[in-house]
Structures are given as structure tokens and as C-alpha cells.
Scaffold this active site. Structure first.
Site: not given
Ligand SMILES: [Zn+2]
Ligand SMILES: *[C@@H]1O[C@H](CO)[C@@H](O)[C@H](O)[C@H]1NC(C)=O
Ligand SMILES: *[C@@H]1O[C@H](CO)[C@@H](O)[C@H](O)[C@H]1NC(C)=O
Length: 477
Positions: A218-219, A222, A228
Site C-alpha cells: 500500500h505505502e 503512494h 487513496h
Molecule cells: Zn495510504
């Protein structure tokens, strides 16, 4: 943040001076939590006058609605039980709205090859478990984009990865155990692109604590420029979902659309002898089992079944059932690349080795073994070999054969070393087999060599080809 902290401390003092009854106290706590949540993740102005208990709470109600909408909850504007449940869950520290308003446009990397560095480690996991979680997480994105990653051990990488607690040199201190798990910055130079993990969490390989692979995937989304998603199925949904069955992990279409919007799809491997485009079936990229031109990237046995790899997919042929199954590689092994070069099983270790380029992975069932991928040269292949075409391991003789162009090498599984006297020419020892091989495997004492749409059944005792078949004969075609 400071103001809020003072406020909370004041509140604690006031609350303890004038004990409230329990229900009222719980409500009070929730209010504070919500205020903080909205400030941190929904850009609610950090203005004490807006404190939730204020009579005119309309800005807060609006924000609650915005949050409920984003998180896919029923939009009530009230702190109902579903809403409270979600805001108590651990999550990513990157705001859901408003955060990137200072980064004009759509930050993305202007290059496709990125470096990363694991600057320091958590004590919760062995280092190789951290390394492999990060590698797996990067591969999740590599698989669906033209992006590639390489690791560096010193100096400034595009993506610097750290574990830290509380204040750690940026403007977003971590918050102790629970709540915020990690955060990462969008693409750019300096600290941009970096990923920070809260070391007050209990990081685990499985889901007993906080699963490092899931949070890292997930990170790193980014770090590559994704924000998101409101889609609850998406990896980029901001709330950590501990129920995810890791073996079934896969990117949602929403994540794929997002990242491909920024970077496009992975390139078609240039040296893929594959099916010409005209004969590709209507759904692009999905091979048809009975296409007469079908060739394979790699073939291996796995616990008595046969796996036939092609692009992003593989067929799983069991001798117990007639119909082969067809799957995405990523649905079994999320971190494996597509378009692999070679695969073989060492039954005595219950392990399948998967090769792509100059790297290989070891898998057992649907687990990737720690410490992989490794470089193919660690097996004793010379550095002039950039990739291997095919490989198989002879169960009886405990020897593994690596085919590269018109030559082959043999590896002794007992001694764990490459045998002297190699490479040899394929034609010398496998007469009748085409001099270059796409895939090969061993079953019932025969070696099956694949070249394009042709397959050669080789009897190692008679040292000759006993049958020439269509490559897809294993798929009941
Ligand atoms: Zn996030
Ligand atoms: C890792 O490095 C960061 C940045 O230098 C530092 O803030 C943090 O405390 C370090 N963490 C550990 C576990 O050493
Ligand atoms: C083997 O593959 C090569 C190159 O893909 C091709 O030219 C050759 O005709 C193939 N041989 C057979 C017997 O299919």
C-alpha cells in the site's frame, strides 16, 4: 497538532475532575477520536473553536459525511457504530483528502527504473523477512507496469525505507501502537517517494500482528503516485484490513487502473516467441489452450501436477481431473513476475524454482521462500548468461539441467554445485530435440522438450526422441 494535544490534556484534567458517567465518557472519547481523525485525514481545520462539542457542529457533520462517503459507509453525518468501528481500525497515515493539494498536478516518476534502499530495520522480524516483504510489495506494482526496481545499500535511493517511532524527522510523527501504521510520500526528489513504517507496531509475516507485506504494498503505491481509493476492495483503501487472506492477495482492478493510468501496462517481452497477435483470442493477453500455435514460457511439475506457464497465466493440470485449471500467476504467488523463463521442481525439497532474467525464486505450495529472489549466478552459471531458457530436475538422478540457447549446464542437487565439464551442446546429448528450448519438464521417466508449438518426448535411457507432439497436448487439445 500541538493545540489538539493541549486540548486533550486539558480535557483529561477536566474530565477527571468532574467524573462523568460511563456512557457519557465513552461518547466523549469517541468525539475526541473523531475530531482527531477528521483533522488528520480529512483536512478539518485545527481550530479549537471547531471542537466537536460546539453547538454549531455543521462543519464537523459535513466532514463526517465526507469521511463516510470516502470510506464507503452509509452517509448519516452521525457517529453511528459502523463509523466508529472503522475509525478505530489501524490505517495508513496519509490523509484521504486534502493532503496532496500542495503537490500540483499528478506526481509521478519520470523514469521507469527506480532504486530503493532499506535504511534500517524493525526488530520484530528477521532482516530477510523484511527484505522479502519489501521485494514482494514492489513486485506487486512491477508486474502491472513498465516499472522496475533495484536495491541499493548506500547513498540516496528514489525510495528510502525506514522504520521509526514517534517524531522521526518529518512533519508527521508516528502515534505509538495502533492507529497510524505507516506513511509514504509521492514521487519526487529528496524525501519524496520515501516510505516510513511505525516501529511501535508489531510487524509480522502473517496476519497475527500487522502484516508488513500488505502495508508495504500500500505505502509503495503512494511512493509511485497513487492516492487513496474509496474502493473497499482496493489495496489503496486507507484502512488496514487484517482479514485479507494473504495467499489470495491480488491487486484490485481499481489499483491496476490507477497505476496504469500513471505508467501504462508492462511491455510485451521483446524476445517472446509467442503467438502472433492475429491469433490471440478476443480478450487481449489471455492465451487459448487449444490455439494450435500455443507455446509455453516454462513448465514444471508441482506435487504431482503439471504447471504450464504463459504470460501472466498458467494452466494447472492434475492427473486426477480431466480439465486443466487456468489461473493468473499473481492469484497464487502475488510477488512472482509474469512472463517467466523457466521453472522446475526439486521434489526432495518440495520446492519449485522459478526463473526470470537473472533472478530466481523458490516456492513451496503458495509460499515464496525467504531470501529470494537470488541471482542465477549464485548457482554457478557464468556471468555471460543473462537468462535461462528452460530447466528441469531429474528426480531419480538428482541432477538439474539448465538450457541456455543451444547449450546446457548440469547442477548436482546433492552437492549443490554446478558439475564440471559444462556447458555442452544440447544436440550432443539430446539428439532429435530442437537446439533451442522454450520449456522442459520430466514426468514418468521421460523428458518433454518444448519448442514453439512442438513438443519432443525424449527417452533418457534410449537417448532418443520417442514422440513428437503438439505443445498443448497436455491441455486435452
Ligand atoms: Zn495510504
Ligand atoms: C531509522 O532511521 C530513521 C531516519 O534516520 C530514524 O529516525 C529512525 O529512528 C531509525 N530507526 C531505527 C529502528 O533505527
Ligand atoms: C523450433 O523453434 C524455432 C524457432 O522458434 C523454429 O524456427 C523451428 O521451426 C522450431 N522447430 C520445430 C520442429 O517446431
Amino acid at each position: 497538532m500541538r493545540n489538539l494535544l493541549i486540548l486533550l490534556l486539558l480535557c483529561v484534567a477536566v474530565c477527571s475532575a468532574y467524573p462523568l458517567d460511563r456512557a457519557a465518557r465513552d461518547k466523549e472519547d469517541s468525539m475526541e477520536l473523531v475530531q482527531q481523525y477528521l483533522e488528520n485525514f480529512y483536512n478539518l481545520a485545527k481550530d479549537t473553536k471547531q471542537f466537536v462539542r460546539r453547538k454549531d457542529s455543521s462543519p464537523v457533520v459535513k466532514k463526517i459525511q465526507e469521511m463516510q462517503k470516502f470510506l464507503g459507509l452509509e452517509v448519516t453525518g452521525k457517529l453511528d457504530s459502523d463509523t466508529l468501528e472503522v475509525i478505530h481500525k489501524p490505517r495508513c497515515g496519509i490523509p484521504d483528502v486534502g493532503s496532496f493539494s500542495t503537490f500540483p498536478g499528478m506526481p509521478k516518476w519520470r523514469k521507469t527504473h527506480l532504486t530503493y534502499r532499506i535504511v534500517n530495520y524493525t526488530k520484530d522480524l528477521p532482516r530477510d523477512a523484511v527484505d522479502s516483504a519489501i521485494e514482494k510489495a514492489l513486485m506487486v506494482w512491477e508486474e502491472v507496469t513498465p516499472l522496475t526496481f533495484s536495491r541499493i545499500y548506500e547513498g540516496e535511493a528514489d525510495i528510502m525505507i525506514i522504520f521509526a517511532v514517534r517524531e522521526h524527522g518529518d512533519f508527521l510523527p508516528f502515534d505509538g501502537p495502533g492507529k497510524v501504521l505507516a506513511h509514504a510520500y509521492p514521487p519526487g526528489s529528496g524525501f519524496y517517494g520515501d516510505a516510513h513504517f511505525d516501529d511501535d507496531e508489531q510487524w509480522t509475516k502473517d496476519t497475527s500482528g500487522i502484516n508488513l507485506f500488505l502495508v508495504a504494498a500500500h505505502e509503495l503505491g503512494h511512493s509511485l503516485g497513487l492516492q487513496h481509493s474509496t474502493n473497499r476492495e482496493a489495496l489503496m483503501y486507507p484502512v488496514y484490513d487484517p482479514l485479507t487472506d494473504l495467499a489470495r492477495f491480488r491487486l484490485s482492478q481499481d489499483d491496476i487502473n490507477g497505476i496504469q493510468f500513471l505508467y501504462g501496462s508492462p511491455p510485451v517481452p521483446p524476445d517472446d516467441p509467442a503467438v502472433p497477435t492475429e491469433s490471440v483470442p478476443p480478450e487481449p493477453g489471455t492465451p487459448a489452450a487449444c490455439d494450435p500455435a500455443l507455446s509455453f514460457d516454462a513448465i514444471s511439475t508441482l506435487r504431482g501436477e503439471i504447471l504450464l506457464f504463459k504470460g501472466r497465466h498458467f494452466w494447472r493440470k492434475s492427473f486426477r481431473t480431466f480439465e486443466p485449471e487456468f489461473h493468473l500467476i499473481s492469484s497464487f504467488w502475488p510477488s512472482l513476475p509474469s512472463g517467466i523463463d523457466a521453472a522446475y521442481e526439486v521434489t526432495s525439497k518440495d520446492t519449485v524454482f522459478i526463473f526470470k532474467g537473472n533472478q530466481f525464486w523458490a516456492i513451496r505450495g503458495n509460499e515464496i521462500q525467504a531470501g529470494y529472489p537470488r541471482g542465477i549466478h549464485t548457482l554457478g552459471l557464468p556471468s555471460t548468461v543473462r537468462k535461462i531458457d528452460a530447466a528441469f530436475s531429474d528426480k531419480e538422478k538428482k541432477k538439474t539441467y539448465f538450457f541456455v540457447k543451444d547449450k546446457y549446464w548440469r547442477f548436482d542437487e546433492k552437492r549443490q554445485s554446478m558439475e564440471p565439464g559444462f556447458p555442452k551442446k544440447i544436440v550432443e546429448d539430446f539428439p532429435g530435440v530442437e537446439p533451442e528450448v522454450d520449456a522442459v519438464f520430466e514426468v514418468f521417466g521421460f523428458y518433454y522438450f518444448f519448442n514453439g508449438s512442438s513438443q519432443f518426448e525424449f527417452d533418457p535411457n534410449a537417448k532418443k526422441v520417442t514422440h513428437v507432439l503438439k505443445s498443448n497436448s497436455w491441455l486435452n487439445c
